[in-house]
Design a protein around this motif. Structure first.
Motif, PDB file in Angstrom:
ATOM      1  N   THR A  43       0.794  -1.235   0.000  1.00 13.23           N
ATOM      2  CA  THR A  43       0.000   0.000   0.000  1.00 13.23           C
ATOM      3  C   THR A  43       0.822   1.279   0.000  1.00 13.23           C
ATOM      4  OG1 THR A  43      -0.013   0.187   2.399  1.00 13.23           O
ATOM      5  CG2 THR A  43      -1.753  -1.166   1.429  1.00 13.23           C
ATOM      6  N   GLY A  44       2.089   1.172   0.329  1.00 12.96           N
ATOM      7  CA  GLY A  44       2.902   2.385   0.422  1.00 12.96           C
ATOM      8  C   GLY A  44       2.744   3.136   1.742  1.00 12.96           C
ATOM      9  N   ILE A  45       1.936   2.581   2.664  1.00 16.79           N
ATOM     10  CA  ILE A  45       1.763   3.263   3.954  1.00 16.79           C
ATOM     11  C   ILE A  45       3.038   3.112   4.771  1.00 16.79           C
ATOM     12  CG2 ILE A  45       0.390   3.437   6.067  1.00 16.79           C
ATOM     13  CD1 ILE A  45      -1.770   1.781   4.590  1.00 16.79           C
ATOM     14  N   SER A  46       3.587   4.243   5.234  1.00 15.69           N
ATOM     15  CA  SER A  46       4.866   4.196   5.941  1.00 15.69           C
ATOM     16  C   SER A  46       4.634   4.051   7.443  1.00 15.69           C
ATOM     17  CB  SER A  46       5.662   5.460   5.641  1.00 15.69           C
ATOM     18  OG  SER A  46       4.837   6.593   5.835  1.00 15.69           O
ATOM     19  N   ILE A  47       4.264   2.846   7.857  1.00 15.77           N
ATOM     20  CA  ILE A  47       3.985   2.578   9.263  1.00 15.77           C
ATOM     21  C   ILE A  47       5.214   2.889  10.131  1.00 15.77           C
ATOM     22  CG2 ILE A  47       3.428   0.772  10.929  1.00 15.77           C
ATOM     23  CD1 ILE A  47       1.909  -0.648   8.689  1.00 15.77           C
ATOM     24  N   GLY A  48       6.383   2.608   9.599  1.00 18.06           N
ATOM     25  CA  GLY A  48       7.616   2.802  10.355  1.00 18.06           C
ATOM     26  C   GLY A  48       7.902   4.263  10.672  1.00 18.06           C
ATOM     27  N   ALA A  49       7.203   5.189   9.985  1.00 16.16           N
ATOM     28  CA  ALA A  49       7.469   6.610  10.206  1.00 16.16           C
ATOM     29  C   ALA A  49       6.812   7.132  11.474  1.00 16.16           C
ATOM     30  CB  ALA A  49       6.985   7.426   9.008  1.00 16.16           C
ATOM     31  N   CYS A  50       5.924   6.335  12.090  1.00 23.32           N
ATOM     32  CA  CYS A  50       5.234   6.799  13.304  1.00 23.32           C
ATOM     33  C   CYS A  50       6.204   6.863  14.464  1.00 23.32           C
ATOM     34  CB  CYS A  50       4.081   5.853  13.658  1.00 23.32           C
ATOM     35  SG  CYS A  50       3.353   6.198  15.285  1.00 23.32           S
ATOM     36  N   TYR A  51       6.278   8.028  15.147  1.00 24.84           N
ATOM     37  CA  TYR A  51       7.110   8.112  16.344  1.00 24.84           C
ATOM     38  C   TYR A  51       6.282   8.330  17.600  1.00 24.84           C
ATOM     39  CZ  TYR A  51       7.213  13.107  14.876  1.00 24.84           C
ATOM     40  OH  TYR A  51       6.910  14.375  14.455  1.00 24.84           O
ATOM     41  N   GLY A  52       4.979   7.989  17.471  1.00 24.53           N
ATOM     42  CA  GLY A  52       4.149   7.928  18.673  1.00 24.53           C
ATOM     43  C   GLY A  52       3.726   9.235  19.274  1.00 24.53           C
ATOM     44  N   CYS A  53       3.482  10.265  18.477  1.00 27.42           N
ATOM     45  CA  CYS A  53       3.081  11.561  19.046  1.00 27.42           C
ATOM     46  C   CYS A  53       1.627  11.567  19.502  1.00 27.42           C
ATOM     47  CB  CYS A  53       3.325  12.700  18.063  1.00 27.42           C
ATOM     48  SG  CYS A  53       2.124  12.813  16.721  1.00 27.42           S
ATOM     49  N   LYS A  54       0.840  10.605  18.991  1.00 32.29           N
ATOM     50  CA  LYS A  54      -0.570  10.426  19.393  1.00 32.29           C
ATOM     51  C   LYS A  54      -1.516  11.529  18.932  1.00 32.29           C
ATOM     52  CE  LYS A  54       0.570   7.636  23.492  1.00 32.29           C
ATOM     53  NZ  LYS A  54       2.012   7.903  23.646  1.00 32.29           N
ATOM     54  N   LYS A  55      -1.106  12.365  18.010  1.00 25.91           N
ATOM     55  CA  LYS A  55      -2.045  13.365  17.484  1.00 25.91           C
ATOM     56  C   LYS A  55      -3.240  12.677  16.847  1.00 25.91           C
ATOM     57  CE  LYS A  55      -0.818  17.455  15.579  1.00 25.91           C
ATOM     58  NZ  LYS A  55      -0.115  18.406  14.694  1.00 25.91           N
ATOM     59  N   CYS A  56      -2.999  11.532  16.219  1.00 23.01           N
ATOM     60  CA  CYS A  56      -4.081  10.780  15.578  1.00 23.01           C
ATOM     61  C   CYS A  56      -5.173  10.456  16.586  1.00 23.01           C
ATOM     62  CB  CYS A  56      -3.533   9.497  14.953  1.00 23.01           C
ATOM     63  SG  CYS A  56      -2.601   8.462  16.096  1.00 23.01           S
ATOM     64  N   SER A  57      -4.742  10.028  17.767  1.00 23.79           N
ATOM     65  CA  SER A  57      -5.702   9.547  18.758  1.00 23.79           C
ATOM     66  C   SER A  57      -6.370  10.695  19.509  1.00 23.79           C
ATOM     67  CB  SER A  57      -4.995   8.613  19.737  1.00 23.79           C
ATOM     68  OG  SER A  57      -4.305   7.627  18.994  1.00 23.79           O
ATOM     69  N   ASN A  58      -5.634  11.805  19.696  1.00 26.52           N
ATOM     70  CA  ASN A  58      -6.241  12.957  20.353  1.00 26.52           C
ATOM     71  C   ASN A  58      -7.326  13.581  19.480  1.00 26.52           C
ATOM     72  OD1 ASN A  58      -4.846  12.944  22.807  1.00 26.52           O
ATOM     73  ND2 ASN A  58      -3.050  13.859  21.851  1.00 26.52           N
ATOM     74  N   GLY A  59      -7.157  13.506  18.179  1.00 24.00           N
ATOM     75  CA  GLY A  59      -8.142  14.118  17.292  1.00 24.00           C
ATOM     76  C   GLY A  59      -9.253  13.174  16.872  1.00 24.00           C
ATOM     77  N   CYS A  60      -9.070  11.890  17.096  1.00 25.81           N
ATOM     78  CA  CYS A  60     -10.038  10.898  16.604  1.00 25.81           C
ATOM     79  C   CYS A  60     -11.388  11.070  17.308  1.00 25.81           C
ATOM     80  CB  CYS A  60      -9.508   9.482  16.848  1.00 25.81           C
ATOM     81  SG  CYS A  60     -10.700   8.200  16.402  1.00 25.81           S
ATOM     82  N   PRO A  61     -12.489  11.206  16.530  1.00 29.36           N
ATOM     83  CA  PRO A  61     -13.796  11.426  17.171  1.00 29.36           C
ATOM     84  C   PRO A  61     -14.441  10.156  17.722  1.00 29.36           C
ATOM     85  CG  PRO A  61     -14.048  11.409  14.792  1.00 29.36           C
ATOM     86  CD  PRO A  61     -12.568  11.274  15.069  1.00 29.36           C
TER      87      PRO A  61
END
Lengths: 211, 289
Positions: A43-61
């Motif tokens: 898929t080209g998704i760069s999973i390895g680029a995540c450094y765990g800042c959690k912005k995804c989870s703070n914004g997730c509704p």
């Protein structure tokens, strides 16, 4: 002193109290990057680029309805813990609202990763944690595969037949709403379709989407 | 008369027929001819991208190839259809190998379709000025919060939206037409979209938050440009209000319906009568200038 010890067995130090097992008691985790590399290839998704800042989870509704938070999905994917991901309700609860991807500093395409995981469940033998959501998607795709467009009446019929029948409380509530919408001219009785349908077979040949 | 392409999508032919009718009505008043993409197909929506990536890609590719043949730009009212078309275009820009022969035979001009979300098209400075000059009624008394939802804005790399966290098009349009637009922080928060059948509880939770905030800020209606948002906010309002223990009674307008109201389209009440939460009392309070 020795007499005292033998005479009072009840004063022996108590055994450690039972405590719930923690992750530390389990088999040591052996991270396996094979899954991460496979997703990146497919898929080209760069999973390895995540450094765990959690912005995804703070914004997730929809974290209130999730068993894994979005950042945990990425973390488990990095570790190769695919079975936990496939068994999670999170991958189905994700509403694809794209907030996480929009805010991710490293553009990790989480919605696409959720899709990838849903597809492996839909094509495999493991039951989906949110079976009704999977049934809904299949009912919808079944309509598309048949006509090239979606006919709500047909889609609802497919969905209700697979989720507790046409006469359960949920179906009755939907029927009541359907009638109110029909009275307002918002439900069509006849399906519409694309004029050309030769292409449909080629697009949906791999799967029985409507099954 | 200016001609542009139009991709309605499945819901605008039935459950969101009110949106479609109001778009047609407003286009007529603005001298815009909407040329429907010939023989368009379903975009695949959430179901296709969730379960079958190849199907999602091909459904989008066929629509793009057909859309490229007609007038440009191609305006898309449904935010999800818009997002699927743009996402597919993005993917096809680097790799078309997944397109089946039957669809590739349509010519393969996937980049030729200039896909624009309707609410951005109708809120350009030029159209706002034109709508204002043609208005026969002021929307004074209407206190809307404008609700844009998800798919028209995000992710900006795909949608090209300049302000994905704070879109202002509908706010500016309605202000120009006299409405007392209220700013709020939930413009682009999710309504739960297609969860309304299988996980209605998720939709109810998210929509309750939207009602709460709209009411707390003194809004008397919510205005949207997405028919999934409209449905989730309009269809279950009584039930959700019951769960909240608060009277809600917020009509959920399409922005095009309010354009029709301000521009004096004779069929505006016919569109509005299709809603579940009755918007007619509020709409009738709008005074002819």
């Amino acid at each position: 002193m020795s007499q005292q010890v033998s005479a009072a067995p009840e004063s022996k130090p108590a055994p450690p109290p039972e405590r719930p097992a923690t992750a530390a008691d389990a088999e040591p985790l052996r991270p396996d990057g094979a899954f991460m590399r496979q997703v990146e290839r497919d898929t080209g998704i760069s999973i390895g680029a995540c450094y765990g800042c959690k912005k995804c989870s703070n914004g997730c509704p929809v974290t209130f309805a999730m068993d894994l938070h979005p950042y945990q999905v990425v973390r488990l994917a990095q570790f190769g813990l695919v079975e936990s991901l496939r068994a999670s309700s999170t991958i189905w609860v994700c509403a694809s609202c794209q907030t996480c991807l929009t805010r991710c500093p490293n553009e990790v395409d989480l919605p696409r990763l959720m899709d990838y995981l849903k597809q492996t469940v839909a094509q495999g033998q493991v039951p989906a944690a949110e079976e009704k959501t999977l049934v809904f998607h299949r009912a919808f795709l079944g309509e598309v595969a048949k006509r090239g467009r979606v006919f709500e009446g047909g889609m609802m019929a497919r969905y209700l037949l697979k989720t507790g029948g046409a006469f359960g409380p949920e179906a009755m509530a939907n029927a009541k709403l359907g009638l109110a919408m029909f009275k307002r001219g918002r439900l069509k009785l006849l399906p519409h379709r694309t004029r050309d349908r030769r292409w449909l077979k080629a697009v949906f040949k791999a799967k029985e989407a409507g099954s | 008369m200016r001609q542009v392409g139009y991709y309605p999508g499945c819901s605008l032919t039935s459950t969101a027929i009110d949106y479609h009718e109001s778009i047609m009505g407003v286009a007529e008043l603005l001298d815009i001819e909407l040329a429907e993409v010939d023989d368009w197909n379903c975009c695949g929506a959430t179901a296709a991208h969730s379960l079958d990536h190849a199907a999602a890609l091909n459904l989008g590719a066929r629509n793009l190839a057909l859309a490229a043949r007609g007038p440009q730009p191609v305006v898309v009212p449904c935010a999800l259809c818009f997002n699927r078309l743009k996402t597919t275009q993005h993917e096809l820009a680097s790799d078309t190998s997944g397109v089946v022969a039957e669809i590739a035979a349509l010519g393969g001009d996937y980049a030729g379709a200039h896909v624009v979300e309707l609410n951005r098209f109708l809120t350009s400075e030029g159209i706002i000025a034109e709508a204002r000059s043609k208005a026969v009624a002021s929307l004074a008394g209407l206190k809307p919060v404008c609700y844009y939802g998800c798919q028209g804005q995000r992710p900006p790399k795909i949608t090209g939206h300049p302000a994905p966290e704070n879109p202002t098009g509908i706010d500016r349009l309605l202000s120009a037409l006299g409405a007392e637009v209220i700013d709020w922080p939930y413009k682009t928060d999710c309504c739960g979209a297609s969860h309304s059948l299988a996980r209605a509880d998720i939709v109810h939770h998210l929509v309750a938050r939207l009602y709460q905030e709209a009411l707390d800020r003194g809004a008397n209606c919510i205005v949207t440009g997405c028919q999934m948002c409209q449905a989730n906010l309009d269809l279950y309002q009584q039930e959700i209000a019951g769960q909240m223990g608060r009277a809600v009674n917020l009509p959920i307008f399409y922005f095009t319906e309010l354009m029709g109201l301000a521009l004096g389209h004779r069929q505006t009440e016919r569109w509005l009568a299709r809603h579940m939460v009755d918007p007619l009392p509020l709409a009738r309070s709008v005074k002819t200038a």
